[in-house]
Design a protein around this motif. Sequence first.
Motif, short mmCIF file in Angstrom:
data_model
loop_
_atom_site.label_atom_id
_atom_site.label_comp_id
_atom_site.label_asym_id
_atom_site.label_seq_id
_atom_site.Cartn_x
_atom_site.Cartn_y
_atom_site.Cartn_z
N LEU A 21 0.83 -1.20 0.00
CA LEU A 21 0.00 0.00 0.00
C LEU A 21 0.86 1.25 0.00
O LEU A 21 0.54 2.24 -0.66
CB LEU A 21 -0.92 0.00 1.22
CG LEU A 21 -1.96 -1.15 1.25
CD1 LEU A 21 -2.74 -1.11 2.54
CD2 LEU A 21 -2.88 -1.05 0.05
N LYS A 22 1.92 1.21 0.79
CA LYS A 22 2.79 2.38 0.85
C LYS A 22 3.46 2.66 -0.50
O LYS A 22 3.64 3.81 -0.89
CB LYS A 22 3.85 2.20 1.93
CG LYS A 22 3.28 2.22 3.33
CD LYS A 22 4.37 2.05 4.36
CE LYS A 22 3.78 2.07 5.79
NZ LYS A 22 4.83 1.88 6.81
N LEU A 23 3.86 1.60 -1.22
CA LEU A 23 4.48 1.79 -2.52
C LEU A 23 3.50 2.33 -3.55
O LEU A 23 3.88 3.08 -4.45
CB LEU A 23 5.10 0.48 -3.02
CG LEU A 23 6.33 -0.03 -2.27
CD1 LEU A 23 6.75 -1.38 -2.80
CD2 LEU A 23 7.48 0.96 -2.39
N LYS A 24 2.21 1.98 -3.39
CA LYS A 24 1.20 2.43 -4.35
C LYS A 24 0.55 3.75 -3.93
O LYS A 24 -0.15 4.37 -4.73
CB LYS A 24 0.13 1.37 -4.52
CG LYS A 24 0.64 0.09 -5.15
CD LYS A 24 -0.46 -0.95 -5.22
CE LYS A 24 0.07 -2.26 -5.83
NZ LYS A 24 -0.97 -3.30 -5.88
N SER A 25 0.79 4.13 -2.68
CA SER A 25 0.12 5.32 -2.17
C SER A 25 0.71 6.57 -2.81
O SER A 25 1.92 6.70 -2.96
CB SER A 25 0.27 5.38 -0.65
OG SER A 25 -0.22 6.61 -0.16
N LYS A 26 -0.18 7.53 -3.12
CA LYS A 26 0.28 8.80 -3.67
C LYS A 26 0.82 9.73 -2.60
O LYS A 26 1.50 10.70 -2.90
CB LYS A 26 -0.87 9.48 -4.41
CG LYS A 26 -1.33 8.72 -5.64
CD LYS A 26 -2.45 9.48 -6.36
CE LYS A 26 -2.90 8.72 -7.60
NZ LYS A 26 -3.99 9.44 -8.32
N ARG A 27 0.45 9.42 -1.32
CA ARG A 27 0.90 10.30 -0.26
C ARG A 27 2.35 10.02 0.15
O ARG A 27 3.00 10.84 0.77
CB ARG A 27 -0.03 10.15 0.96
CG ARG A 27 -1.41 10.73 0.72
CD ARG A 27 -2.32 10.49 1.89
NE ARG A 27 -2.58 9.08 2.07
CZ ARG A 27 -3.33 8.57 3.06
NH1 ARG A 27 -3.85 9.39 3.96
NH2 ARG A 27 -3.54 7.29 3.16
N THR A 28 2.85 8.85 -0.19
CA THR A 28 4.24 8.51 0.13
C THR A 28 5.16 9.15 -0.91
O THR A 28 4.94 8.99 -2.13
CB THR A 28 4.45 6.99 0.15
OG1 THR A 28 3.46 6.40 1.01
CG2 THR A 28 5.84 6.64 0.62
N SER A 29 6.13 9.86 -0.43
CA SER A 29 7.06 10.50 -1.38
C SER A 29 7.90 9.45 -2.08
O SER A 29 8.12 8.35 -1.57
CB SER A 29 7.97 11.47 -0.62
OG SER A 29 8.84 10.75 0.25
N LYS A 51 3.75 8.66 -20.08
CA LYS A 51 3.24 9.97 -19.68
C LYS A 51 2.08 9.87 -18.68
O LYS A 51 1.30 10.81 -18.53
CB LYS A 51 2.76 10.77 -20.90
CG LYS A 51 3.76 10.89 -22.03
CD LYS A 51 5.02 11.64 -21.59
CE LYS A 51 5.98 11.81 -22.78
NZ LYS A 51 7.22 12.51 -22.39
N LYS A 52 1.98 8.72 -18.02
CA LYS A 52 0.93 8.57 -17.01
C LYS A 52 1.42 8.98 -15.64
O LYS A 52 0.63 9.01 -14.68
CB LYS A 52 0.47 7.12 -16.96
CG LYS A 52 -0.19 6.65 -18.24
CD LYS A 52 -0.62 5.19 -18.10
CE LYS A 52 -1.29 4.70 -19.39
NZ LYS A 52 -1.69 3.27 -19.29
N LEU A 53 2.67 9.28 -15.53
CA LEU A 53 3.26 9.57 -14.23
C LEU A 53 4.37 10.59 -14.44
O LEU A 53 5.16 10.48 -15.39
CB LEU A 53 3.84 8.29 -13.60
CG LEU A 53 4.29 8.35 -12.15
CD1 LEU A 53 3.09 8.63 -11.23
CD2 LEU A 53 4.94 7.04 -11.75
N GLU A 54 4.38 11.59 -13.57
CA GLU A 54 5.40 12.61 -13.66
C GLU A 54 6.44 12.38 -12.57
O GLU A 54 6.09 12.30 -11.38
CB GLU A 54 4.79 13.99 -13.52
CG GLU A 54 3.92 14.39 -14.69
CD GLU A 54 3.43 15.83 -14.56
OE1 GLU A 54 3.81 16.49 -13.56
OE2 GLU A 54 2.69 16.28 -15.44
#
Length: 1534
Positions: free
Chosen positions: A10-18, A58-61
């Motif tokens: 979850l942490k690897l997929k989370s957007k809140r984890t830098s 281009k789905k991720l910056e």
Amino acid sequence: MAAVYSGISLKLKSKRTSWEDKLKLAHFAWISHQCVLPNKEQVLLDWASQSLVSFYKKKLELKEDIVERLWVYVDNILHSKKLQHLLKNGKTITLQISLVKVINDRIAEFSLSGSQRHVGAVLSCCQGVLSTPALAVIYAARQELLVALLSQLCWAACRQPEASAAAALLFEVTHLALGHYLSVQQQQVNPRRAFGEVTGHLLQPCLVLRHLLAAGTWAQAGPGQLRPALSRDLRSQLEAVVRGGAFQPELLSSYKEELLDQPPEDTKMGAMKNLLAPTATVIARLADAGYCEPPLHAAVVASAVALLYKLFLDAYLKEGTQLLCFQALPRLFGCLRVARLQEGPGPALSTSDWTTELLVVEQLLASVANNNIYNIAADRIRHGEAQFRFYRRLAELLVSHPQASVPAWFRCLRALLSLNHLILEPDLDDLLASAWIDADVTELRTRKAQEALVHTLFQTYVKLRQVPRLLEEVLGVICRPAAEALRPPVLAAGPSSALREGLLDLPPSQILDTWALVLDKFGAAVLPCLRGDVDMALKALSLSALLHCVMAHTRCPDGGTPLPVVRRTRATMERMLRELVQPLLGLLLAPPGPGPELWLQKVGDAALLLAYTWAQVDATLGLNCSQYRAASSSSSSSSSSSSSGALTAEAPESSGLPPLLPGVEVRSWRKIEKAVARFDSVGRYCLEQLHLQKMKRTLVQTGSRSEEVLQALRADAAYILGSGRESLARGTAAPWDGQVGTVSADTYPVAHWHLVVSNLTILVPYLGPGDVRYLAGILLRTLPGNGAQDGPADDDEEPRVTLGKISEAVVRSPLFPELPSLYAAFLTHLAEGCAGILRAGARGDPGPLRQQLPWLFEEDPVDAAPWETKLAKVGPEGTEPRGEVAQNLLSLVQGGFPVRLEEEPLGRLLGLLEVMSTLQLDSLAAPHHTHYFLLLLSAALAASGGSCPPSLALMFLTTCYRLLGRLQRGKSGRSVFKVMYASELCEIVLTSLFRACRGLCVDGDAAPGREFLQAAGTFLEQLLQMLVQVKHSLVLNFGKILAFLSGCSAYKEAAAAAARQREQPRPLGRQLLLASLTALCRVLGPVVRERRPQPDTPEALPGLLQQAVLRTGAVLQPWAARGPPPAALLATVSALLEADLGQHPGTEMSPAPDGTRLSHPDLYRGVYSQLLAELPALAADPPAFQAAVSFLALFFSAPELHPVGESVFTAVFQSLRRVLTDPAVPAPAVQAIEPHLGDLLAHLLAAGTTQDFRAMLQCVLRGLDLRNAWSPDQPAILSAVTLIKLLLSCPVSEEQASLFWRTSPQIVTALTLQNREACQEQPAALAVVEPILDVLALLLRRGEEAIRNPHHVSLAFSILLAVPLDHLKPPEFGRVFPRVHSVLFTVLQCHPKVMLKAVPSFLNCFHRLVFSVMHEGRQKDKGGAEDLAGVLACARLVERMYSHIAARAEDFAVFSPFMVAQYVSEVQKVTLYPAVKGHLQEGIYLILDLCIEPDVQFLRASLPPGVRDVFKELHNDYVKYHRAKHEGERRYAV
């Protein structure tokens, strides 16, 4: 830590984890064992892969550094040991195909744009995928991905700069990708797909990359340097890719359909039905200009054409496909730029472009020739000369576009000529003009290629018997209108050599036809237009050189030549003299006004070259052919009466001397000589040759030596020598190739000097004293290093004649002393040169020096000088004036010798001394000997200046005393004592040497110091030996010498050092003192021993010897306890001990308190103990080891020196064993000291008892114990084997010999077991096997009568059968083979009865030798014949063994057919080098002599079909050559 890893997915997929935290978390999750996650490795790899894929879609910056770290993370996973371990244990981990596509895209981006973003990490990831089979399977499953990857990798590699840091990794990845593609390609079942992949995507990048690799683009040192092995592997893989795609076996029918217009053999080939033109497809892709820059494209196409044709031949060449293989050649040739020149003028090609293209053409033609693609008859009958027409077009192209500066152009023409001479015959005149007559070739490689073409041309027309046709074309080309001044010489060394070889094979009729052809052309085209025409004069010289070569290098008729040939030869000679030589000489007498100098020079050159040639051939014919002499004498009167004109306008002089040329008067010759004297060219050289021919004819024809004859001979000799005086005085000359026609102003001095030196035996007896002195001066001046300047050679690698080489050959010749006048004059010049340098180095007033050193100022040392005559007599009042010379020299030396030489004059004097060292100084007469002795002594006494380095001064002194020693060994050595006494001479020399040693800071133990001490000691010893021989006041002279040595400062310093009892350094002066005392002991010792039985022996001599021994021991004592003693010290101790033993042969003196009569027993015992400890260390220095052996031999003969309670035999033997077993002593060092080891062992055996010998044999057997092979203890085995070898070479007593041969069965058995163990190692221990074979051969040879049991001899066959003869390197094979042969030959010669009972074993061993020679002597696919010399030596040994077997016909007759069968069965498998095959065939012919007719029929019936054909060919050659030859010999035998 477990809490940290909770919910990792979850942490690897989370957007809140830098992303920083994600990367840290992923990293620690991968390496930590505390993170427990189902399928953790796959999850982490998928997360990183998906992140990268999303970014590139281009789905991720992401930031650049995050992307870089993601690639690094994936790379770390792919290269981790953990992943490899998991995969090895069977866990399944897959790679997303989307990541593979991203990797391919990034590499494509890198290839197209050169973008360096993340390229290192991406390439590393790609390497990780390809190097892991479980992950690389994705490329095998999706082959289009692998093709795309490989294409982009190749393009990226092609576009990499040489200094790129990413190049190394890129090539590694390319290497892996190529390996994977090749494995996939080999499993491809669809040939169309493989062809399409290669031609559509891979052909162009593969060809470009292969070209760049072959050109060494990345071979330079730097960050992008490519390893040579990797470069070779990459080229091999690229070729394999092209071969596997474009030239598959399944495509053969398509190529036939395209190239031969044949319908397809199988109309049901579904996969291949649309593949109609593979050749056109490949050529179209190759010729496409868009894949690289134009300059690179041309080079790539050129290299690719040769490669593609080679691959085509490798794939499809077999019997019946020669036409198909040819049809591919024009298509590929059409890709080259030179092929477009056939269509019309195009863009000009540079020389480098021509070189590149012609090298490819050469390779194509070589492939045609090597693979027998062109069959002249088949091409003409079956194919309508299709190949011939192509080769004709190619020949026209090459001849119409000459490239004389490109070696490949000549080689291409030679290849076409070798295919069929008719290819070039229509253009033969243009070919001769552009490739030979008009070709200005200067570079060596190009000249070699030109010479090879001309040589092949002549050889071809010689075989066709059409040389006159060829020379007719040559004459036509020479006589064409052309700028003759720009033409090079027609017959330089290479073409002249080719023409000479061809002429020797022609019949006399064709030779005469050729001769007449040149005469006709000369008379018709040149002679009528010659007057005043410079161009025609140059053509005349060219034709003259050609005619000279034809006449001078043909077979000379003799008494057995048919009379019509002799008559035609005589008629041609008369015609040449009448119609050509005399008119040309007449032009010189009446030149057309004040014409140009060049015309006069060239006409003179042509006329005199032909005149010399005519005179030489006429003289040769007159000597060899009696019929020619008879015809000549009968026609001489008519010819003399018919000759008229300017040449014979005056009445002939009445003389019995032969003229220079018949029909030309002396006064005419004077005018001719005056005309050509202005030019240093061919004419002057030929005029010298004419005078030399006249001298030879005079010597042959005139039996008596009247004054008129002698006057004529002297005049001719003086003319020859004087003709080149001015040219030799210039001091510079260009090298000469030895051809008469190439003599020019630059090469004339060398040609003239060569003529003079080659005929010294004829010229010197008729030269005056002044001329002889001049000759000697030139000889000395032109020696290399004495100021001779030969000028720069065109090419250093090409052998040419120079002044220095000629003079050096004369001086080094053993015939030089046989010319006494010249030899004496040369010695005079040499002495004058040395004396001049010494006079120039004199300091102070020269007046007193002239009185003290008169030999430096005399003009001619050959005549007895007044000072020498005076000093050779005894004065009236009992005084001896010869002491004056010694007193003068001694006073000069003591006060500082007034001659001082700086570096430059010392170097010049050293050069003259080196010249002197090449002469035979031991045969000088007494006047010369005395003068040279005093001259060399003066040079040795001269002081070196401050600018002179010590090494040069030491070398100078060494050379001086070495030459003085050589003088004293001569026949006139005692003449020195007529000038001064030996004691005075020794005092002078030693005073000077001690003074010089103080000024030289040189280590006496170094090589230069040792050489100096040896030269000085040898000279002193020879001087003293000569004193003993002449018996001049021995007591007085020896007493004075010893008194001087005892009172010198060096001795006092040595005595002081001995009193202090400390180790001292070894200064050079003290070592010189030791060498002097050693020489004194060596000379005095034998004198005392020989004279002791005589009653009138002076009592003082033994006393002098005792004083010399005491003083030598006192000087030697401080050095005796130091390190491993050098050879000089050991030699001194040996000489001291020998002299000490010599002065006490009986009981004349009472023993000392310690029981010995010797003077220095402690010294001897100390050296003995030191040698026992240091003997292995001395093994690396053979002279020191030899001196040690000499000392130990003397020590054996002095029992009073032997230690009490200790066996000297045992101690020395153990020390000897340590030498052999010491790992620090290499095998080459042991081989170098083997003779000295044998001497030491011989002394041991002579001094030892039978019990000692028995203990030695037991030690040898222990060394051969099998446990040493298992240990392994190789030194112990080798020491035992070496000891056996030494024992077999030593003289032994009868009891010792009996004991040894009783032990020999155990030795043979032990050698057999040791050899078996050594041969079973991988690789075989040849260091053990080779000595065992040596010892076995020697044991069997010496045991011919002593070895009684046949079983022990038969064991030799077991040893030989175990020795490996295959898989050896050429040097190893060259060492093992002769040893095996030696053992086998020893059995055959020395143990014939044993051999008869074991013939099968003997033949098995011999056939292994034969088969091994066949294997090593086969023509290999790769590499050359560099090691052929060693194989030839082995083949000669096999032939020799065959001859010995054939000599025992009654023993081997039964086995002869089986030997022949084995030979042909093996030879059928290989293609041998002709030289190797020749030796083997000569041997097997001797075995065929033993075969009777039923044996031959048996072989023809029983051999397999292929082998039977080989046997038939062998037997036919045997009957045709061998048996016919020997039957012819028997026909004339008694």
